[in-house]
Design a protein around this motif. Structure first.
Motif, PDB file in Angstrom:
ATOM      1  N   ILE A 115      17.189  -2.852  17.689  1.00 29.19           N
ATOM      2  CA  ILE A 115      15.969  -3.649  17.518  1.00 29.19           C
ATOM      3  C   ILE A 115      15.650  -4.419  18.797  1.00 29.19           C
ATOM      4  CG2 ILE A 115      15.002  -5.661  16.331  1.00 29.19           C
ATOM      5  CD1 ILE A 115      16.397  -4.662  13.784  1.00 29.19           C
ATOM      6  N   HIS A 116      16.653  -5.080  19.359  1.00 27.36           N
ATOM      7  CA  HIS A 116      16.407  -5.858  20.572  1.00 27.36           C
ATOM      8  C   HIS A 116      16.092  -4.965  21.771  1.00 27.36           C
ATOM      9  CE1 HIS A 116      18.174  -9.160  18.226  1.00 27.36           C
ATOM     10  NE2 HIS A 116      17.506  -9.940  19.052  1.00 27.36           N
ATOM     11  N   PHE A 117      16.689  -3.780  21.802  1.00 31.12           N
ATOM     12  CA  PHE A 117      16.372  -2.823  22.851  1.00 31.12           C
ATOM     13  C   PHE A 117      14.888  -2.465  22.795  1.00 31.12           C
ATOM     14  CE2 PHE A 117      15.643   1.625  23.993  1.00 31.12           C
ATOM     15  CZ  PHE A 117      16.184   1.700  25.268  1.00 31.12           C
ATOM     16  N   LEU A 118      14.382  -2.195  21.601  1.00 32.47           N
ATOM     17  CA  LEU A 118      12.981  -1.820  21.445  1.00 32.47           C
ATOM     18  C   LEU A 118      12.054  -3.004  21.684  1.00 32.47           C
ATOM     19  CD1 LEU A 118      13.359   0.493  18.317  1.00 32.47           C
ATOM     20  CD2 LEU A 118      12.930   1.202  20.675  1.00 32.47           C
ATOM     21  N   LEU A 119      12.465  -4.204  21.273  1.00 34.93           N
ATOM     22  CA  LEU A 119      11.669  -5.396  21.570  1.00 34.93           C
ATOM     23  C   LEU A 119      11.533  -5.589  23.076  1.00 34.93           C
ATOM     24  CD1 LEU A 119      13.068  -7.956  18.940  1.00 34.93           C
ATOM     25  CD2 LEU A 119      10.774  -6.944  18.977  1.00 34.93           C
ATOM     26  N   ALA A 120      12.648  -5.365  23.799  1.00 30.93           N
ATOM     27  CA  ALA A 120      12.619  -5.507  25.261  1.00 30.93           C
ATOM     28  C   ALA A 120      11.729  -4.458  25.902  1.00 30.93           C
ATOM     29  CB  ALA A 120      14.034  -5.410  25.827  1.00 30.93           C
ATOM     30  N   LYS A 121      11.504  -3.333  25.198  1.00 25.08           N
ATOM     31  CA  LYS A 121      10.626  -2.286  25.693  1.00 25.08           C
ATOM     32  C   LYS A 121       9.151  -2.576  25.391  1.00 25.08           C
ATOM     33  CE  LYS A 121      13.390   0.919  27.453  1.00 25.08           C
ATOM     34  NZ  LYS A 121      13.198   1.482  28.809  1.00 25.08           N
ATOM     35  N   GLY A 122       8.896  -3.668  24.649  1.00 21.03           N
ATOM     36  CA  GLY A 122       7.519  -4.067  24.389  1.00 21.03           C
ATOM     37  C   GLY A 122       7.000  -3.751  23.006  1.00 21.03           C
TER      38      GLY A 122
END
Length: 307
Positions: A115-122
């Motif tokens: 989830i945080h990986f995808l949040l960091a991707k925007g």
């Protein structure tokens, strides 16, 4: 918040996980992670600025200001770069762990990381949650990275499972160069890739000719020559013609001070054109490709791009 993504390689190591030589190794040793050090002017990434950085390295490493860099000064500089990187990568691990551990149970699950990986991707939180719970785990642009990270996640789990990671295991995942466990696993992986006859050691032939295992195309003669020299001069430490697991572990460990000393001696031996046992700025610049790597033009790749 620091970068949540693990580096694609163990920092400042000569051999990549796919068995290729890291041609930026010396540049990484000399310049370190420029994003986290303030010794250098702010310079854009191109070949001319690599030379400018190399000049700055020379004067910073010249501790006694005699306009020469000797073996002791060069070794101190390189050891300082490696130790500085390890210190930098230590900082913020607990903060990142607490940030990822959204339910505060002392562990980080793959879903929390995803989830945080995808949040960091925007992505929006809603889309990140939805994608992380799907079988795909992400969109096509990120799928390859996430698949690679899933394998790394299992390696970092000290139980060898695809479970939640504690703080120590998350450090294994994000900074494998600091983990004896990960160095052991990497050495074992490399041994398996190169050991064609499965006798527990790697011969020079096996290291120089890896096409039978994983290399899709025949290596060119220059690459074979580089690999042969690396095997003889650096990996086969007792010069018995074969490399065992312990030699591989020492070879890939960026904290191995004996390996750094050997690299220092090799740099001076190959660049000291007047044979006085020290390097002038002219000698360093004359051998800039040796110091910066044979692909010095490709300066956009930094400390975390090779592995």
């Amino acid at each position: 918040m620091g970068d949540l993504q693990p580096p694609d390689h163990m920092d400042a190591v000569k051999l990549e996980q796919d068995g290729d030589l890291n041609l930026h190794y010396r540049k990484e040793l000399l310049l370190g992670n420029l994003k986290h050090h303030d010794e250098f002017d702010s310079l854009s990434n191109n070949a001319d600025n690599d030379i400018s950085k190399l000049k700055q390295v020379f004067f910073l490493a010249d501790i006694n200001n005699d306009s020469y860099v000797d073996a002791e000064e060069l070794n101190k500089w390189i050891v300082g770069k490696v130790q500085g990187h390890l210190k930098d990568s230590d900082e913020g691990n607990e903060e990142i762990f607490n940030h990822l551990d959204t339910d505060h149970d002392g562990n980080v699950t793959w879903t929390e990381f995803n989830i945080h990986f995808l949040l960091a991707k925007g992505y929006s939180l809603e889309k990140a949650v939805r994608l992380s719970s799907s079988s795909r785990g992400g969109v096509d642009d990120d799928k390859e990275s996430l698949i690679r990270y899933r394998f790394r996640w299992v390696d970092a789990d000290e139980e060898g499972e695809f479970g939640a990671l504690n703080l120590r295991e998350l450090i294994n995942f994000r900074h494998p160069e600091q983990s004896p466990l990960m160095i052991q696993k990497m050495a074992l992986d490399l041994l398996e890739k190169f050991d064609m006859d499965e006798d527990g050691v790697i011969t020079e032939y096996e290291f120089v000719n890896p096409t039978y295992r994983f290399q899709p195309e025949e290596l060119d003669e220059e690459t074979k020559k580089q690999r042969s020299l690396e095997f003889k001069n650096s990996i086969d430490q007792n010069r018995d013609g074969v490399v065992n697991l312990e030699e591989l572990k020492l070879y890939v460990d960026p904290r191995n001070l004996n390996r750094i000393l050997s690299e220092t001696q090799n740099l001076i031996l190959m660049s000291d054109e007047d044979g006085d046992g020290r390097l002038s700025l002219a000698e360093v610049l004359e051998n800039s490709e040796l110091f910066l790597g044979s692909k010095m033009i490709d300066a956009s790749r930094n400390f975390h791009d090779e592995f």
